[in-house]
Design a protein around this motif. Structure first.
Motif, PDB file in Angstrom:
ATOM      1  N   GLU A  81       0.785  -1.191   0.107  1.00 33.97           N
ATOM      2  CA  GLU A  81       0.041  -0.029  -0.183  1.00 33.97           C
ATOM      3  C   GLU A  81       0.901   1.247   0.014  1.00 33.97           C
ATOM      4  OE1 GLU A  81      -3.724   2.023   2.689  1.00 33.97           O
ATOM      5  OE2 GLU A  81      -2.858  -0.034   2.952  1.00 33.97           O
ATOM      6  N   GLY A  82       1.984   1.312   0.707  1.00 34.05           N
ATOM      7  CA  GLY A  82       2.878   2.420   1.014  1.00 34.05           C
ATOM      8  C   GLY A  82       3.481   2.682  -0.472  1.00 34.05           C
ATOM      9  N   THR A  83       3.759   1.500  -1.048  1.00 37.40           N
ATOM     10  CA  THR A  83       4.512   1.667  -2.318  1.00 37.40           C
ATOM     11  C   THR A  83       3.566   2.248  -3.478  1.00 37.40           C
ATOM     12  OG1 THR A  83       6.004  -0.365  -2.007  1.00 37.40           O
ATOM     13  CG2 THR A  83       5.800   0.445  -4.268  1.00 37.40           C
ATOM     14  N   VAL A  84       2.333   1.692  -3.407  1.00 35.35           N
ATOM     15  CA  VAL A  84       1.545   2.161  -4.486  1.00 35.35           C
ATOM     16  C   VAL A  84       1.079   3.770  -4.103  1.00 35.35           C
ATOM     17  CG1 VAL A  84      -1.312   2.119  -4.958  1.00 35.35           C
ATOM     18  CG2 VAL A  84       0.179   0.220  -4.704  1.00 35.35           C
ATOM     19  N   ILE A  85       0.949   4.225  -2.851  1.00 35.27           N
ATOM     20  CA  ILE A  85       0.894   5.564  -2.365  1.00 35.27           C
ATOM     21  C   ILE A  85       1.902   6.309  -3.085  1.00 35.27           C
ATOM     22  CG2 ILE A  85       0.483   7.090  -0.650  1.00 35.27           C
ATOM     23  CD1 ILE A  85      -0.593   5.255   0.905  1.00 35.27           C
ATOM     24  N   THR A  86       3.267   5.885  -2.925  1.00 32.52           N
ATOM     25  CA  THR A  86       4.493   6.510  -3.574  1.00 32.52           C
ATOM     26  C   THR A  86       4.156   6.832  -4.862  1.00 32.52           C
ATOM     27  OG1 THR A  86       5.681   5.571  -1.775  1.00 32.52           O
ATOM     28  CG2 THR A  86       6.873   6.454  -3.615  1.00 32.52           C
ATOM     29  N   ILE A  87       3.920   5.698  -5.531  1.00 31.75           N
ATOM     30  CA  ILE A  87       3.817   5.836  -7.008  1.00 31.75           C
ATOM     31  C   ILE A  87       2.790   6.646  -7.579  1.00 31.75           C
ATOM     32  CG2 ILE A  87       3.219   4.411  -9.197  1.00 31.75           C
ATOM     33  CD1 ILE A  87       4.279   1.802  -7.760  1.00 31.75           C
ATOM     34  N   SER A  88       1.413   6.624  -6.829  1.00 31.61           N
ATOM     35  CA  SER A  88       0.477   7.621  -7.432  1.00 31.61           C
ATOM     36  C   SER A  88       1.194   9.080  -7.105  1.00 31.61           C
ATOM     37  CB  SER A  88      -0.634   7.474  -6.497  1.00 31.61           C
ATOM     38  OG  SER A  88      -0.381   7.711  -5.110  1.00 31.61           O
ATOM     39  N   GLY A  89       2.035   9.447  -5.966  1.00 36.34           N
ATOM     40  CA  GLY A  89       2.398  10.720  -5.897  1.00 36.34           C
ATOM     41  C   GLY A  89       3.348  10.949  -6.794  1.00 36.34           C
ATOM     42  N   ILE A  90       4.360  10.118  -7.280  1.00 35.92           N
ATOM     43  CA  ILE A  90       4.970  10.564  -8.575  1.00 35.92           C
ATOM     44  C   ILE A  90       4.423  11.025  -9.737  1.00 35.92           C
ATOM     45  CG2 ILE A  90       6.839   9.450  -9.947  1.00 35.92           C
ATOM     46  CD1 ILE A  90       7.828   7.704  -7.506  1.00 35.92           C
ATOM     47  N   TYR A  91       3.267  10.027  -9.935  1.00 35.47           N
ATOM     48  CA  TYR A  91       2.457  10.241 -11.032  1.00 35.47           C
ATOM     49  C   TYR A  91       1.797  11.809 -11.086  1.00 35.47           C
ATOM     50  CZ  TYR A  91      -1.353   9.960 -14.704  1.00 35.47           C
ATOM     51  OH  TYR A  91      -2.062  10.415 -15.474  1.00 35.47           O
ATOM     52  N   ILE A  92       1.449  12.088  -9.954  1.00 38.55           N
ATOM     53  CA  ILE A  92       0.857  13.336  -9.664  1.00 38.55           C
ATOM     54  C   ILE A  92       1.849  14.655 -10.015  1.00 38.55           C
ATOM     55  CG2 ILE A  92      -0.216  15.160  -7.851  1.00 38.55           C
ATOM     56  CD1 ILE A  92      -1.490  12.633  -6.712  1.00 38.55           C
ATOM     57  N   ILE A  93       2.944  14.263  -9.275  1.00 43.36           N
ATOM     58  CA  ILE A  93       4.015  15.286  -9.556  1.00 43.36           C
ATOM     59  C   ILE A  93       4.438  15.587 -11.096  1.00 43.36           C
ATOM     60  CG2 ILE A  93       6.473  15.971  -9.274  1.00 43.36           C
ATOM     61  CD1 ILE A  93       6.032  14.561  -6.583  1.00 43.36           C
ATOM     62  N   TYR A  94       4.375  14.145 -11.947  1.00 43.71           N
ATOM     63  CA  TYR A  94       4.709  14.272 -13.263  1.00 43.71           C
ATOM     64  C   TYR A  94       3.337  14.990 -14.238  1.00 43.71           C
ATOM     65  CZ  TYR A  94       4.694  12.610 -18.226  1.00 43.71           C
ATOM     66  OH  TYR A  94       4.633  12.390 -19.522  1.00 43.71           O
ATOM     67  N   GLU A  95       2.413  14.813 -13.697  1.00 50.55           N
ATOM     68  CA  GLU A  95       1.236  15.674 -14.400  1.00 50.55           C
ATOM     69  C   GLU A  95       1.469  17.014 -14.064  1.00 50.55           C
ATOM     70  OE1 GLU A  95      -0.902  14.885 -16.717  1.00 50.55           O
ATOM     71  OE2 GLU A  95      -0.242  12.790 -16.745  1.00 50.55           O
ATOM     72  N   ALA A  96       1.570  17.442 -12.904  1.00 50.48           N
ATOM     73  CA  ALA A  96       1.663  18.816 -12.606  1.00 50.48           C
ATOM     74  C   ALA A  96       2.921  19.573 -13.345  1.00 50.48           C
ATOM     75  CB  ALA A  96       1.863  18.934 -11.046  1.00 50.48           C
ATOM     76  N   VAL A  97       3.859  19.019 -13.328  1.00 52.77           N
ATOM     77  CA  VAL A  97       5.159  19.579 -14.107  1.00 52.77           C
ATOM     78  C   VAL A  97       4.738  19.671 -15.547  1.00 52.77           C
ATOM     79  CG1 VAL A  97       7.473  18.906 -14.697  1.00 52.77           C
ATOM     80  CG2 VAL A  97       7.000  18.604 -12.431  1.00 52.77           C
ATOM     81  N   MET A  98       4.223  18.690 -15.980  1.00 52.69           N
ATOM     82  CA  MET A  98       3.633  18.750 -17.507  1.00 52.69           C
ATOM     83  C   MET A  98       2.774  20.137 -17.718  1.00 52.69           C
ATOM     84  SD  MET A  98       5.283  16.832 -19.470  1.00 52.69           S
ATOM     85  CE  MET A  98       6.657  16.907 -18.435  1.00 52.69           C
ATOM     86  N   LYS A  99       1.854  20.116 -16.853  1.00 57.22           N
ATOM     87  CA  LYS A  99       0.920  21.196 -16.914  1.00 57.22           C
ATOM     88  C   LYS A  99       1.756  22.703 -16.754  1.00 57.22           C
ATOM     89  CE  LYS A  99      -3.468  23.149 -15.761  1.00 57.22           C
ATOM     90  NZ  LYS A  99      -4.696  23.021 -15.260  1.00 57.22           N
ATOM     91  N   LEU A 100       2.753  22.638 -16.006  1.00 54.67           N
ATOM     92  CA  LEU A 100       3.463  23.932 -15.699  1.00 54.67           C
ATOM     93  C   LEU A 100       4.184  24.255 -17.076  1.00 54.67           C
ATOM     94  CD1 LEU A 100       4.714  23.532 -12.160  1.00 54.67           C
ATOM     95  CD2 LEU A 100       3.124  25.348 -12.880  1.00 54.67           C
ATOM     96  N   VAL A 101       4.587  23.131 -17.776  1.00 56.63           N
ATOM     97  CA  VAL A 101       5.768  23.194 -18.728  1.00 56.63           C
ATOM     98  C   VAL A 101       4.879  23.499 -20.047  1.00 56.63           C
ATOM     99  CG1 VAL A 101       7.157  22.067 -20.370  1.00 56.63           C
ATOM    100  CG2 VAL A 101       7.390  21.678 -18.047  1.00 56.63           C
ATOM    101  N   LYS A 102       3.667  22.955 -20.158  1.00 57.34           N
ATOM    102  CA  LYS A 102       2.860  23.008 -21.683  1.00 57.34           C
ATOM    103  C   LYS A 102       1.703  23.961 -21.317  1.00 57.34           C
ATOM    104  CE  LYS A 102       3.846  18.371 -22.939  1.00 57.34           C
ATOM    105  NZ  LYS A 102       2.926  17.025 -23.384  1.00 57.34           N
ATOM    106  N   GLY A 103       1.411  24.339 -20.089  1.00 59.78           N
ATOM    107  CA  GLY A 103       0.414  25.265 -20.040  1.00 59.78           C
ATOM    108  C   GLY A 103      -1.042  24.428 -20.004  1.00 59.78           C
TER     109      GLY A 103
END
Length: 310
Positions: A81-103
């Motif tokens: 469960e902790g590992t899955v939570i970590t993966i979800s956090g990484i994915y959220i960070i990725y999506e946030a960075v993409m929106k900052l870059v691409k707008g």
């Protein structure tokens, strides 16, 4: 159905409901924060299903193949469960960075705001329920689930704040920045869950306060000369204790057994929420040095002779 299983069924149902609400609004609005929260709810649902089967397996009685039961299944589930939570956090960070870059703009702010507000209310009720169940059952899986949804509560609040700020200011980058912060917080929260699960799998000793209390019980018994070789561990549902206690060499076995029963009963009172497996060993003298030599693989010391007084 046990209270632990019931809790996983409730959390699965709630996660499914929240997933549906957030996914529909997130896709329609284009909000990274809402979509991130939806992904988190999807993982919540999958983890809750996993927890149900983990609890079911851990509650099975010991058998010929697993003499001590399968309590550590909960620890394995907590690490997953902790590992899955970590993966979800990484994915959220990725999506946030993409929106900052691409707008990109966030639309349907009002429906998104209402959806996240509803999610907060529902999640708050679930967290309180899981915390109460975790306290009653002392289950690591339910404790991890409660912590998981508690992080969701904070992340939902952050999403709500982000939507409000975007609505007021018109700066859509705020949505991505909050998504980034949520992802980092989720990863941070997962660390404690993983560590606790790993500690159980590695047979970490019971809490220092409990170990000290066990030692005090042994040292204060008037008929126990001394004790040594105290070892403790837990599998998440059962506490295991082993110790050697030094008794008078001429003591009858019946009396020694009675003394063991007395100290075992006091030990079990330290935590009535868990099962206990206590294994005492009777010694006519302190042979701790001999035990250490055996454990370390060093030459055995000459054992002291015990003078028997009749």
């Amino acid at each position: 159905m046990s209270s632990q299983k019931k809790a996983t069924v409730v959390s699965t149902s709630v996660a499914t409901l929240l997933l549906t609400i957030k996914l529909l609004i997130g896709v329609a609005s284009g909000s990274v924060a809402v979509l991130a929260s939806a992904i988190d709810s999807l993982l919540d649902m999958l983890v809750s299903v996993l927890n149900f089967f983990a609890i079911k397996k851990s509650e099975e009685n010991p058998d010929e193949e697993y003499h001590y039961g399968k309590g550590k299944v909960q620890a394995i589930a907590a690490v997953i469960e902790g590992t899955v939570i970590t993966i979800s956090g990484i994915y959220i960070i990725y999506e946030a960075v993409m929106k900052l870059v691409k707008g990109g703009e966030t639309t349907l702010l009002a429906p998104s705001f209402v959806a996240m507000l509803l999610s907060i209310v529902i999640t708050y009720g679930l967290v309180k329920y899981l915390q109460r169940t975790a306290k009653e059952t002392n289950s690591l899986v339910i404790k991890a689930d409660a912590l998981h949804y508690q992080t969701d509560l904070w992340s939902n609040g952050a999403v709500l704040m982000a939507l409000g700020l975007v609505w007021i200011s018109g700066y859509h980058e705020i949505d991505a920045l909050f998504g980034l912060a949520i992802g980092l917080y989720i990863i941070y929260s997962a660390y404690a869950i993983i560590v606790e699960g790993v500690e159980i799998l590695l047979d970490k000793a019971l809490e220092g306060e409990i170990v000290a209390s066990i030692g005090e019980i042994l040292s204060k018994h008037p008929k126990i000369t001394s004790y040594h070789w105290l070892r403790t561990r837990s599998d998440g549902t059962t506490n295991f204790v082993e110790f050697h206690m030094v008794l008078r060499p001429n003591m009858l076995l019946l009396e020694a057994h009675r003394i063991a029963d007395e100290v075992e009963e006091k030990m079990m009172e330290l935590d009535r929420k868990k099962r206990w497996i206590i294994t005492p060993h009777f010694d006519p003298y302190d042979d701790e040095a001999v035990n250490d030599a055996i454990l370390n693989g060093t030459p055995l010391m000459e054992t002291p002779s015990a003078e028997v007084k009749i």
